[in-house]
Design a protein around this motif. Structure first.
Motif, mmCIF file in Angstrom:
data_model
loop_
_atom_site.group_PDB
_atom_site.id
_atom_site.type_symbol
_atom_site.label_atom_id
_atom_site.label_comp_id
_atom_site.label_asym_id
_atom_site.label_seq_id
_atom_site.Cartn_x
_atom_site.Cartn_y
_atom_site.Cartn_z
ATOM 1 N N MET A 1 -28.666 64.497 -21.063
ATOM 2 C CA MET A 1 -29.819 63.742 -20.561
ATOM 3 C C MET A 1 -29.426 62.890 -19.371
ATOM 4 S SD MET A 1 -30.218 61.252 -23.853
ATOM 5 C CE MET A 1 -28.804 60.907 -24.894
ATOM 6 N N GLY A 2 -28.292 63.256 -18.771
ATOM 7 C CA GLY A 2 -27.831 62.495 -17.622
ATOM 8 C C GLY A 2 -26.567 61.726 -17.904
ATOM 9 N N PHE B 1 -35.443 72.093 -16.969
ATOM 10 C CA PHE B 1 -36.006 71.178 -17.949
ATOM 11 C C PHE B 1 -37.086 71.948 -18.715
ATOM 12 C CE2 PHE B 1 -34.329 68.927 -14.364
ATOM 13 C CZ PHE B 1 -33.675 67.827 -14.897
ATOM 14 N N MET C 1 -37.997 59.824 -16.699
ATOM 15 C CA MET C 1 -38.775 60.368 -15.571
ATOM 16 C C MET C 1 -39.537 61.640 -15.925
ATOM 17 S SD MET C 1 -38.745 58.186 -13.223
ATOM 18 C CE MET C 1 -39.762 59.169 -12.142
ATOM 19 N N GLU C 2 -39.024 62.417 -16.834
ATOM 20 C CA GLU C 2 -39.752 63.623 -17.253
ATOM 21 C C GLU C 2 -40.670 63.246 -18.417
ATOM 22 O OE1 GLU C 2 -37.447 66.525 -19.358
ATOM 23 O OE2 GLU C 2 -38.886 68.143 -19.076
ATOM 24 N N PRO C 3 -41.975 63.266 -18.182
ATOM 25 C CA PRO C 3 -42.873 62.964 -19.296
ATOM 26 C C PRO C 3 -42.619 63.939 -20.451
ATOM 27 C CG PRO C 3 -44.085 62.992 -17.217
ATOM 28 C CD PRO C 3 -42.715 63.549 -16.937
ATOM 29 N N LEU D 1 -32.623 67.259 -20.391
ATOM 30 C CA LEU D 1 -33.596 66.205 -20.629
ATOM 31 C C LEU D 1 -33.774 65.410 -19.338
ATOM 32 C CD1 LEU D 1 -32.123 66.809 -23.435
ATOM 33 C CD2 LEU D 1 -32.856 64.509 -24.079
ATOM 34 N N GLY D 2 -35.003 65.255 -18.898
ATOM 35 C CA GLY D 2 -35.264 64.366 -17.760
ATOM 36 C C GLY D 2 -35.305 62.930 -18.245
ATOM 37 N N GLY D 3 -34.190 62.506 -18.774
ATOM 38 C CA GLY D 3 -34.062 61.169 -19.377
ATOM 39 C C GLY D 3 -34.386 61.205 -20.859
ATOM 40 N N GLN E 1 -27.943 61.991 -12.435
ATOM 41 C CA GLN E 1 -27.620 61.832 -13.847
ATOM 42 C C GLN E 1 -28.533 62.803 -14.605
ATOM 43 O OE1 GLN E 1 -26.936 57.792 -15.274
ATOM 44 N NE2 GLN E 1 -26.029 57.213 -13.337
ATOM 45 N N CYS E 2 -29.711 62.343 -15.022
ATOM 46 C CA CYS E 2 -30.590 63.320 -15.686
ATOM 47 C C CYS E 2 -31.073 64.358 -14.687
ATOM 48 C CB CYS E 2 -31.749 62.640 -16.401
ATOM 49 S SG CYS E 2 -33.252 62.408 -15.427
#
Lengths: 727, 151
Positions: free
Chosen positions: A74-75, A228, A360-362, A410-412, B96-97
């Protein structure tokens, strides 16, 4: 270098094993009897129900090494860090390594100790620390097998062989054989011995651990190819959105179902317990249909009466009257007596509002049921793949073994993606329409049906003796969010003879959840701001005062001394600026932070110019990534400390998107963030959150130093700052 | 409706509903998913593309608006990750993500087209519309400075 899983054309793991040849190390954890997958059906052992399998590495005859990563990416970079642990001990040539997600099989790929088999969740900054022993040991066993095969081939004693990255070497004869060559004929022996610790690499022989090396996932994140779940596009896919209860717990009564069904492009309308789902042919139609849903919300959910600003102001009274059930989480000596007999006492209340994850990714997920309805494919970015798969399976009425789960980037995450609600929802809608479906939360959905870091109030009380030594400490936390509130309230690195910490949970009926560093954010802010308060009250330098409290904690002292040195603590900052210090532990890591700020007295805007952070995180597996995580912690921490705030009125979230829920932008980021790690050969601790808890205290303390005024309520928004300055 | 426009240098024709947006057409109809959905309201910049060279938020851009115009997405920035910004992004280990980074890079690319050697202040002012939740801002600035130097 690109992993197969980076792209939509990714082969499934099973296809990969069939196609690739070579050997996969399948080691039964119970008896350590290995089996070779080579030439066997790949279906049976790796992702089946066999509970005793451990399989981390595949080596192809062409030398390519696939290492299976069990953690969510997820980053935080553990997709690289975990395979590094395996590669280090097997002495792999990193340029030959490709990384694949492991199957979702906690009994095999879960974290925990040498044998693993624990939970398969990427939470709490545990990935590297949780897998450290397990994956190094797996790597060492792979190396053992390679050596044993080379020894047999060359008819030499295995002790006479060594390895260089990717190559077995027989020094006496000068013979060399690559891992790929060995893989082409290797047999996995009947027994692979457990490799004792002393046979594992000593830190001075590490070739990968502790070295600056690029992260595996980054190239695909510069050209749009990183996948994603939001990016999954399937033939004949339809789209789902849901209108969810504006007040948590309310029940929908849909008023215009027929009108909705008549809208061009609407495929189905699905009633849920807490909302109404709409399935459409295009996303644009989904969004416009969502806006047209008319619902009468019924029931009298608990949250309906929640007004966060007013409710927060009831907390002091609850403490005054000692109303409710207090949960004692730490007790040492007699705090009450200590306060009563103190020479001087201090009391302050610190407050914090709800905060939202704002990844950031809903939230979204894609579910495709097979034509016969007997199995399904699920794509999601999740911190809890096992839980997400089970949630989808339940919703689809399938056994979880019938759900083929495809983990995506994962976008966060930040804790929000450890819940599986969005995956379950996608499954419900997909089941209803029997078509491949992508469920999307709009940003407004994501904010308004969020699960937030709890609002809380911390009442801090302390007593000092005649000489100004801290002798008594009482920390009371009131808030909504149960166990989330207590995290970080304890600080075993400060020696305080009489201490009590207790939590009072008030249920407002709203959704709360772990948010990066959990309760450490609010709790460390209160603790560290209060420590400065006492120090200043006693005429002491906050650094010197902390040093004294840490007299029995050499590891903490080292961290604090380091950050003091980095920031040149004793030097006077330039006119109009001041510095603040804080200390915190999180996930086994210790962090000292110092920031330098100025304040615009017209606007009330706090400007953080520099941040210095020293961390003892044990062995640092990926130094540059650890630094990046810390930088991210400071920025995200500042965002939560300076601007982020969710409020409820009559149980409804008042914010909806980035216009009214502002998160820190580049112009407000510090000009510099300096990070240093204390050299250590101890086992790794967690680093994904360690930098965050110091931010609130450091900023509040810098503000106190600059203005003589106190910031007692996070976030320190300009209006609150002005109120404090003018008050 | 049928819309024809230039996408990453090639002429494309797409059939889409009249309310189609550029963002969702790129992502779902043309399967160029590098351009991201973050807020749907031009607040976060994750969907930034170039429209006739101008950085534009695709989420609020109706597809009908790009008729006969030229759109560049992250996929069209280079064939092989060779744009100076892409190289600098890897060198500085920015993402990062990664979810916002297409938007960050596209916004930065427009900056460098117009300003050969942007100052730190110019970078910050130009990039302020693109949010990164992971907090990669200091590395974004560093990478843009590196790329400007390389150009």
């Amino acid at each position: 270098m690109k992993a197969l899983s980076h792209t939509r054309q990714a082969l499934s793991r099973r296809q990969f094993l069939t196609a690739a040849g070579g050997i996969t190390f399948v080691i039964t954890a119970s008896s350590l009897v290995p089996r070779s997958l080579f030439g066997e059906s790949p279906d049976q052992p790796v992702s089946g129900e066999d509970k005793s399998i451990n399989a981390w590495v595949h080596i192809s005859p062409d030398g390519k090494i696939t290492i299976y990563n069990p953690a969510a990416e997820m980053g935080q970079g553990s997709m690289t860090a975990l395979p590094v642990l395996v590669a280090e001990e097997m002495d792999a040539d990193w340029s030959m390594v490709q990384i694949e997600y492991s199957p979702i099989e906690p009994s095999v790929y879960g974290a925990g100790g040498r044998r693993g088999g624990g939970r398969m969740m990427t939470v709490g900054s545990w990935a590297v620390s949780g897998y450290f022993d397990n994956l190094r040991h797996a790597g060492a066993q792979v190396r053992y097998v390679l050596l044993a095969n080379a020894a047999e081939k060359w008819e030499v004693p295995v002790e006479s062989l060594t390895t260089e990255p990717g190559v077995v070497v027989h020094e006496a004869s000068g013979k060399r054989m690559t891992y790929g060559e060995i893989a082409s004929f290797a047999r996995i022996p009947d027994e692979i011995p457990e490799i004792p610790m002393e046979k594992m690499k000593s830190p001075d022989r590490f070739r990968l651990i502790g070295k600056v090396m690029p992260r595996y996932d980054i190239p695909a994140k510069t050209d749009g190819s990183a996948q994603f779940a939001m990016d999954v596009v399937l033939p004949d896919m339809v789209y789902g959105v849901i209108a969810r209860a504006p007040v948590n717990g309310a029940r929908p009564e849909l008023l215009n179902e027929q009108d909705l069904r008549k809208m061009p492009g609407v495929v189905d309308v699905v009633l849920l317990e807490y909302g109404v789902g709409i399935v459409t042919e295009s996303i644009e139609t989904a969004f416009s249909a969502q806006n047209k849903i008319q619902i009468n919300w019924t029931g009298s959910p608990k949250a309906e009466g929640h007004n966060s600003e007013a409710d927060l102001e009831t907390y002091p009274g609850l403490l005054d009257r000692r109303e409710g059930r207090f949960n004692r989480i730490a007790e040492n000596g007699d705090a009450e007596d200590g306060l009563n007999t103190a020479a001087r006492t201090y009391t302050f209340d610190y407050r914090n509002d709800y905060v939202y994850h704002a990844q950031m990714e809903p939230l979204n997920a894609v579910v495709a049921l097979s034509p016969d309805g007997q199995s399904a494919d699920v794509w999601a970015g999740t911190q809890a793949p096992d839980g997400a798969r089970s949630a989808a399976a339940r919703a689809l009425g399938l056994d979880r073994s019938r759900v083929n789960f495809h983990p995506c980037y994962l976008g966060g995450g930040f804790g929000r993606r450890s819940m599986s609600d969005y995956v379950e929802e996608a499954a419900i809608l997909a089941k209803a329409v029997k078509k491949p479906l992508k469920l999307i939360w709009t940003r407004e959905d994501d904010v308004q049906y969020g699960a937030f870091r709890p609002m809380s109030l911390q009442r801090m009380q302390a007593g000092v003796d005649q000489s100004g030594n801290l002798t008594a400490w009482k920390h009371q936390i009131v808030g909504t969010g149960g166990g989330l509130l207590a995290s970080g309230a304890e600080n075993p690195y400060y020696t305080i003879p009489n201490l009590r910490i207790e939590v009072l949970n008030v249920d407002h009926g709203v959704r709360t959840k772990h948010w990066r560093a959990v309760g450490h954010g609010p709790n460390k802010y209160a603790i560290e701001a209060f420590i400065d308060e006492i120090a200043l009250g006693e005429g002491r330098d906050p650094y010197a005062f902390r040093r004294e409290l840490m007299k029995n904690s050499p590891r903490a002292l080292k961290v604090l001394d380091k950050v003091a040195k980095m920031s040149d603590w004793d030097a006077r900052p330039r006119e109009g600026r001041a510095r603040g210090m804080a200390f915190a532990e999180r996930s086994g890591s210790l962090a000292g932070g110092v920031c330098e700020i100025s304040v615009d007295r017209e606007s009330g805007q706090i400007r953080v110019h520099h941040f210095w952070v020293a961390i003892d995180g044990g062995t640092i597996v990926q130094p540059d990534n650890a630094r990046a995580q810390t930088e991210g912690c400071i920025v995200m921490g500042l965002s939560s400390v300076l601007t982020e705030r969710i409020t409820f009125v009559d149980g409804k979230v008042q914010q909806s998107n980035f216009n009214d829920y502002e998160i820190l932008r580049i112009a407000d980021a510090p000009e510099s963030i300096e990070v240093e790690f204390i050299p250590s050969t101890e086992d790794p601790a967690g680093l994904g959150e360690a930098g965050l808890p110091v931010v609130g205290g450091a900023v509040a303390n810098a503000f106190r130093a600059l203005t003589g005024k106190r910031l007692l309520h996070m976030p320190f928004t300009p209006d609150r700052v002005l109120e404090v300055l003018n008050g | 409706m049928k819309i024809t426009f230039k996408l990453n240098g090639k002429t494309v024709q797409v059939e889409a509903p009249s309310d189609a947006s550029l963002l969702w057409t790129l992502r779902e109809r043309l399967e160029l998913t590098g351009t991201k959905f973050g807020c749907g309201a031009a607040l976060c910049g994750a969907c930034t593309v170039h429209l006739d060279g101008i950085p534009t938020r695709a989420c609020i851009t109706p597809l009908s608006m790009v008729s006969r115009r030229s759109v560049t997405t992250i996929e069209g920035l280079s064939e092989d990750q060779s744009h100076p910004l892409q190289k600098a992004w890897v060198e500085a280990q920015v993402p990062q993500c990664g979810y916002c980074q297409s938007g960050q890079i596209m916004q930065a690319a427009a900056l460098l087209e117009n300003t050969k050697n942007p100052s730190r202040e110019q970078i910050v002012a130009y990039m302020n519309g693109v949010i990164c939740r992971c907090g990669t801002y200091t590395r974004i600035i560093k990478a843009i400075e590196m790329a400007a130097k390389e150009r």
